[in-house]
Write a protein that holds these residues in place. Sequence first.
Motif, mmCIF file in Angstrom:
data_model
loop_
_atom_site.group_PDB
_atom_site.id
_atom_site.type_symbol
_atom_site.label_atom_id
_atom_site.label_comp_id
_atom_site.label_asym_id
_atom_site.label_seq_id
_atom_site.Cartn_x
_atom_site.Cartn_y
_atom_site.Cartn_z
ATOM 1 N N HIS A 139 8.996 26.411 -6.483
ATOM 2 C CA HIS A 139 9.820 27.606 -6.394
ATOM 3 C C HIS A 139 9.911 28.160 -4.983
ATOM 4 O O HIS A 139 10.442 29.239 -4.776
ATOM 5 C CB HIS A 139 9.277 28.681 -7.359
ATOM 6 C CG HIS A 139 9.417 28.270 -8.793
ATOM 7 N ND1 HIS A 139 10.513 28.615 -9.544
ATOM 8 C CD2 HIS A 139 8.641 27.518 -9.590
ATOM 9 C CE1 HIS A 139 10.382 28.089 -10.763
ATOM 10 N NE2 HIS A 139 9.256 27.425 -10.807
ATOM 11 N N ASP B 88 4.004 23.640 -9.526
ATOM 12 C CA ASP B 88 5.171 24.296 -10.135
ATOM 13 C C ASP B 88 4.945 25.763 -10.440
ATOM 14 O O ASP B 88 5.620 26.322 -11.300
ATOM 15 C CB ASP B 88 5.534 23.567 -11.446
ATOM 16 C CG ASP B 88 5.796 22.097 -11.194
ATOM 17 O OD1 ASP B 88 5.605 21.287 -12.108
ATOM 18 O OD2 ASP B 88 6.183 21.771 -10.045
ATOM 19 N N THR C 56 5.185 29.611 -10.739
ATOM 20 C CA THR C 56 6.267 30.577 -10.533
ATOM 21 C C THR C 56 5.690 31.787 -9.810
ATOM 22 O O THR C 56 4.478 31.932 -9.691
ATOM 23 C CB THR C 56 6.843 31.055 -11.873
ATOM 24 O OG1 THR C 56 5.816 31.792 -12.555
ATOM 25 C CG2 THR C 56 7.304 29.900 -12.719
ATOM 26 N N GLN D 18 3.340 33.724 -12.030
ATOM 27 C CA GLN D 18 2.052 33.038 -12.162
ATOM 28 C C GLN D 18 1.236 33.202 -10.876
ATOM 29 O O GLN D 18 0.014 33.321 -10.906
ATOM 30 C CB GLN D 18 2.254 31.546 -12.447
ATOM 31 C CG GLN D 18 2.741 31.260 -13.835
ATOM 32 C CD GLN D 18 3.117 29.800 -14.023
ATOM 33 O OE1 GLN D 18 3.464 29.107 -13.054
ATOM 34 N NE2 GLN D 18 3.040 29.328 -15.239
#
Lengths: 185, 255
Positions: A13, A158, A160, A163
């Motif tokens: 991201h 991965d 986000t 997170q």
Amino acid sequence: MTDCTFGFVGQKHKFVVVAADRSAARSIVVFKQDEDKVLELDASKLLGSAGSAPDGVAFTEFIQKNVALYEIDNGTRLDTFATANFIRNELAQALRRGPYQTNLLLGGLDRESPLYADDEASLYYIDYLASSNKVNFGCHGYASNFILSIFDKEWHPDLTVDQAKDLVQKCIDELQNRFLINLPE
Amino acid sequence: MAGSYDRALTVFSPDGKLFQIDYAYEAVKKGAATVGVKGSRCIVLGVERKAVAKLQDPRTIRKVVKVDEKITLAFAGLTADARVLVQRARVEAQSYRLTMEDEPSVEVMARYLARLLQRYTQRGGVRPFGVSAMLAGFDAVTAEPKVYQIDPSGTYFSWKANAIGGRNAKTMREFLEKHWTPTLDDDDAVDLCVKTLLEVVDSGAKNMEVVLLKIDPDTKLQTEETLSDDKLDAIIANIEAEANEQPAEAKDMAD
């Protein structure tokens, strides 16, 4: 004296997080609890410093002004890789003269360009002996004893942004729980 | 008399002149025409774009450059000297930001450059810079436009409007003196700048580069715009159309 700086990248991201504690203290006295130790080098780079406070401030501000000079001179921003190398070089040259006692975490975002296939987020772990490494996550100071294991377990490419916020909170909680020195912020 | 007193910079002539500095001014005159006009809320910098060789890339020639976030510089004279000056100014601006934790004002920058240029008029073995520079920016508090000119001798002055370099700086300055008013708005200031340049430059957008520096007095936001060729051509066409109308009006009044 900064006690902990930590940071990590969100590869998928495209973001970088750089965090540091906020207390400025010496020996048994705390001067202030709201010191900002993560410097914005420019609109897309952050430099967190750990270790000796005066060196940290002087060196990071010096880097910031040189990065600004590059942009005015050349009409384009330095990318993160070049900045990391510039910083490392300055530290290396000063090492055998009058070393800066400061460990750094450089986090940066680069747009897609001939050098980068896609927008990229990167983090560089630079220590006071002028070593530089590109990392996914990193930590300076005593905090590394606690936080690295959390990163080992919880970090994945991965993440986000939400997170990431949780991960930062986890690290802070762990420090407040297990680290001898109480760092309220 | 000039013959024996013009070699060394560090020697006055009997009538109190430093010929090397005078000759530096001559070098400035050989440079491209540069015009600076203060509007009520803007500054317009216009430079003559001299014809380039066919095989040369015109984009590599920049005559209006940024010295700091909010300070712009235009120059007339020896380009290589100007390059050195601009570099020194840029480093000084960052140095000022590092030590003062504040941005340098246009006057501070002008004073620094002036001091630098003066130093090169009082040392042996060096020659003065063959450059006159025009610094443009806005006051950080009042948002007032500021234009300073620095000469090879190391003097600096604030100007409301000025022209340096080019075939005939005197003509341009007289034109400015006749037509400048303190209440020029952005378009009028651009107009005046272009008209002044047209006094000595051939007509056409490809022969000039015009930069408009604007400030919003409320937000203090500064913008810099290099006028596109199309816009410039339109402005020039307008000016020439007006000029053509005027003789006709004069004729009507005569009848």
